[in-house]
Design a protein around this motif. Sequence first.
Motif, PDB file in Angstrom:
ATOM      1  N   TRP A  32       4.111  -4.455   4.641  1.00  0.00           N
ATOM      2  CA  TRP A  32       5.254  -3.819   3.980  1.00  0.00           C
ATOM      3  C   TRP A  32       4.780  -3.037   2.754  1.00  0.00           C
ATOM      4  O   TRP A  32       3.715  -3.293   2.215  1.00  0.00           O
ATOM      5  CB  TRP A  32       6.335  -4.830   3.583  1.00  0.00           C
ATOM      6  N   GLU A  34       6.584  -0.540  -0.717  1.00  0.00           N
ATOM      7  CA  GLU A  34       7.718   0.042  -1.427  1.00  0.00           C
ATOM      8  C   GLU A  34       7.225   1.242  -2.224  1.00  0.00           C
ATOM      9  O   GLU A  34       6.178   1.167  -2.867  1.00  0.00           O
ATOM     10  CB  GLU A  34       8.359  -0.975  -2.363  1.00  0.00           C
ATOM     11  N   THR A  62       5.962   5.955   3.032  1.00  0.00           N
ATOM     12  CA  THR A  62       6.093   4.524   2.786  1.00  0.00           C
ATOM     13  C   THR A  62       5.671   3.732   4.022  1.00  0.00           C
ATOM     14  O   THR A  62       4.985   2.708   3.908  1.00  0.00           O
ATOM     15  CB  THR A  62       7.531   4.166   2.358  1.00  0.00           C
ATOM     16  N   ARG A  99      11.694   0.991   1.254  1.00  0.00           N
ATOM     17  CA  ARG A  99      10.941  -0.211   1.614  1.00  0.00           C
ATOM     18  C   ARG A  99      10.697  -0.162   3.117  1.00  0.00           C
ATOM     19  O   ARG A  99      11.647  -0.128   3.900  1.00  0.00           O
ATOM     20  CB  ARG A  99      11.662  -1.487   1.253  1.00  0.00           C
TER      21      ARG A  99
END
Length: 141
Positions: A32, A34, A62, A99
Amino acid sequence: MNITFEELNRFLEEQFPQGAAYGALEALGDGWAEMSLAVDEGHLRPGGTVSGPAMMALADVTMYAALLSRIGLVPLAVTTNLNINFLRKPVAHAPIRARASLLKVGRTMAVGDVLVYSDGMDEPVAHSTMTYSIPPDKYRN
């Protein structure tokens, strides 16, 4: 996680310098990422809303960061599909934040999704799903 926040930032500055126009890395974890984009006049379209291309670019870079967190610094990983749904009008001069989360990473393909938020709003302004192509080992740095 295969890279650190600092390693990814350095990589993006060296290998993808135009990426700074699309957003700044804020946080990174295993699968992940952000990022945020300071919205200015160049990101607005008539009617005082953030343009679709600005939100798409933030979502895409992202997702790239999220993917590299898992597979390492692979410059030739590329977007093969991007679908985006614009859900509501962002605040005109407020930063937007994204995100990205990986849903599946295989040997040659990865799939993930991205939520884009506008500062000052609780609900997302856009949702994107993406597929990335991961090059074979012989084409990796």
